[in-house]
Design an enzyme around this catalytic site. Structure first.
Site, PDB file in Angstrom:
ATOM      1  N   SER A 199     -10.321   7.302  -3.637  1.00 47.22           N
ATOM      2  CA  SER A 199     -11.525   8.141  -3.544  1.00 47.22           C
ATOM      3  C   SER A 199     -12.733   7.509  -4.227  1.00 47.22           C
ATOM      4  O   SER A 199     -13.552   8.207  -4.847  1.00 47.22           O
ATOM      5  CB  SER A 199     -11.235   9.544  -4.099  1.00 47.22           C
ATOM      6  N   GLY A 250     -10.995   2.964   0.799  1.00 48.90           N
ATOM      7  CA  GLY A 250     -10.482   3.381   2.102  1.00 48.90           C
ATOM      8  C   GLY A 250     -11.565   4.074   2.914  1.00 48.90           C
ATOM      9  O   GLY A 250     -12.426   3.431   3.528  1.00 48.90           O
ATOM     10  N   GLY A 251     -11.565   5.395   2.894  1.00 51.34           N
ATOM     11  CA  GLY A 251     -12.469   6.192   3.728  1.00 51.34           C
ATOM     12  C   GLY A 251     -13.927   5.759   3.659  1.00 51.34           C
ATOM     13  O   GLY A 251     -14.602   5.637   4.698  1.00 51.34           O
ATOM     14  N   HIS A 283       0.860  -1.188   0.000  1.00 50.85           N
ATOM     15  CA  HIS A 283       0.000   0.000   0.000  1.00 50.85           C
ATOM     16  C   HIS A 283       0.899   1.242   0.000  1.00 50.85           C
ATOM     17  O   HIS A 283       1.968   1.249   0.621  1.00 50.85           O
ATOM     18  CB  HIS A 283      -0.905  -0.011   1.226  1.00 50.85           C
TER      19      HIS A 283
HETATM   20  C1  PEP Z   1      -6.783   3.314   0.114  1.00 46.99           C
HETATM   21  O1  PEP Z   1      -6.104   3.827   1.002  1.00 46.99           O
HETATM   22  O2  PEP Z   1      -6.547   2.155  -0.237  1.00 46.99           O
HETATM   23  C2  PEP Z   1      -7.835   4.106  -0.490  1.00 46.99           C
HETATM   24  C3  PEP Z   1      -8.239   3.758  -1.665  1.00 46.99           C
HETATM   25  O3  PEP Z   1      -8.310   5.182   0.229  1.00 46.99           O
HETATM   26  P1  PEP Z   1      -9.550   6.155  -0.155  1.00 46.99           P
HETATM   27  O4  PEP Z   1     -10.650   5.288  -0.697  1.00 46.99           O
HETATM   28  O5  PEP Z   1      -9.902   6.824   1.116  1.00 46.99           O
HETATM   29  O6  PEP Z   1      -9.026   7.091  -1.207  1.00 46.99           O
END
Ligand code: PEP
Length: 269
Positions: free
Chosen positions: A227, A248-249, A111
């Site tokens: 995102s 992620g979020g 990651h």
């Molecule tokens: C991630 O960290 O793997 C990620 C995709 O984060 P986000 O969806 O918050 O951009």
């Protein structure tokens, strides 16, 4: 390759994976998994049409595994990292053997947060991929370019090089998942365009064909991450080489994550 591998899209079960990062303690984790399960059930989500995976912090894994087993919840359990070593004097590390024993099936490797904050280079990523496979875990190999890389080399060059290095010494039969996560899109609210994601995913499928073989390229799932939300997931899933998302979020908000899992229903792909 790429056209036949792309045409085989229907043989790849979509995977929606929630990377919780360092969020939710074990009590919150249990409540979140329970709520997600019931939200999807109430919405009539058809288990099997989309594979759902959660990647809690290490300290939550035992509790989540117990819940998943007891309530027969059809989610895959993942870990966010593993040690390149099996056991020994590696304070703070977690072995793939321990994760496998807890019913973990998937493990995120490389990651961008680990590459940036823990200085994990391609050599460490490669060693961890081999450690995961040794213990029967499916590595979710993360690759992606920074904003500066994008400007200098375009979108594909860095992810292609990272994947080539991660696959060194990996047998063609290995079960792996690839996650294309442009670093500039992670947590920024500025997702890649579906066309950008498709262009890089197609290039990564080309790497799978070249370094492994055509069959590996045709069966391996390539996720987009950065995102992802319920409002943009369907546009990514329309792309022929994008087989799911690493979220992620938005994976921390149950209703939002459930809507992402149900992308086929709420937008129609
Ligand atoms: C991630 O960290 O793997 C990620 C995709 O984060 P986000 O969806 O918050 O951009």
């Amino acid at each position: 390759m790429s056209s036949s591998a792309t045409q085989n899209r229907s043989s790849r079960t979509p995977l929606i994976a929630g990377n919780w990062k360092m969020n939710l303690d074990h009590l919150q984790a249990v409540a979140t998994v329970q709520k997600l399960h019931w939200t999807l059930k109430d919405a009539g989500h058809e288990t099997g049409s989309v594979q759902v995976a959660v990647f809690p912090p290490f300290t939550d894994i035992r509790s989540v595994q117990t819940l998943i087993d007891a309530d027969k919840i059809p989610f895959e359990l993942g870990a966010q990292d593993l040690s390149a070593y099996d056991s020994g004097a590696y304070t703070g590390e977690v072995s793939g053997a321990f994760l496998a024993k807890l019913g973990v099936g998937l493990v995120i490797i490389g990651h961008s947060e680990r590459r940036a904050y823990h200085h994990e280079g391609d050599d460490v990523v490669g060693a961890k991929v081999k450690a995961a496979l040794k213990h029967g875990l499916t590595p979710v190999i993360c690759v992606g370019e920074t904003a500066e890389d994008l400007e200098r080399f375009g979108g594909s060059a860095v992810p292609v090089s990272q994947l080539e290095k991660a696959l060194e010494g990996v047998p063609a039969s290995a079960d792996i998942v690839v996650a294309y996560e442009p670093v500039w899109a992670i947590g920024s609210g500025q997702a890649a365009t579906p066309a950008q994601a498709q262009e890089v995913a197609a290039a990564l499928r080309g790497v799978l064909a070249r370094v492994l073989d055509d069959d590996a390229a045709a069966r391996t799932r390539i996720l987009y991450g950065g995102s992802v939300k319920s409002s943009n997931i369907a546009s990514f899933m329309r792309e022929p080489d994008v087989d799911g998302a690493l979220v992620g979020g938005a994976s921390l908000v149950v209703d939002e994550f459930a809507a992402i899992v149900r992308y086929q229903k709420h937008v129609g792909v």
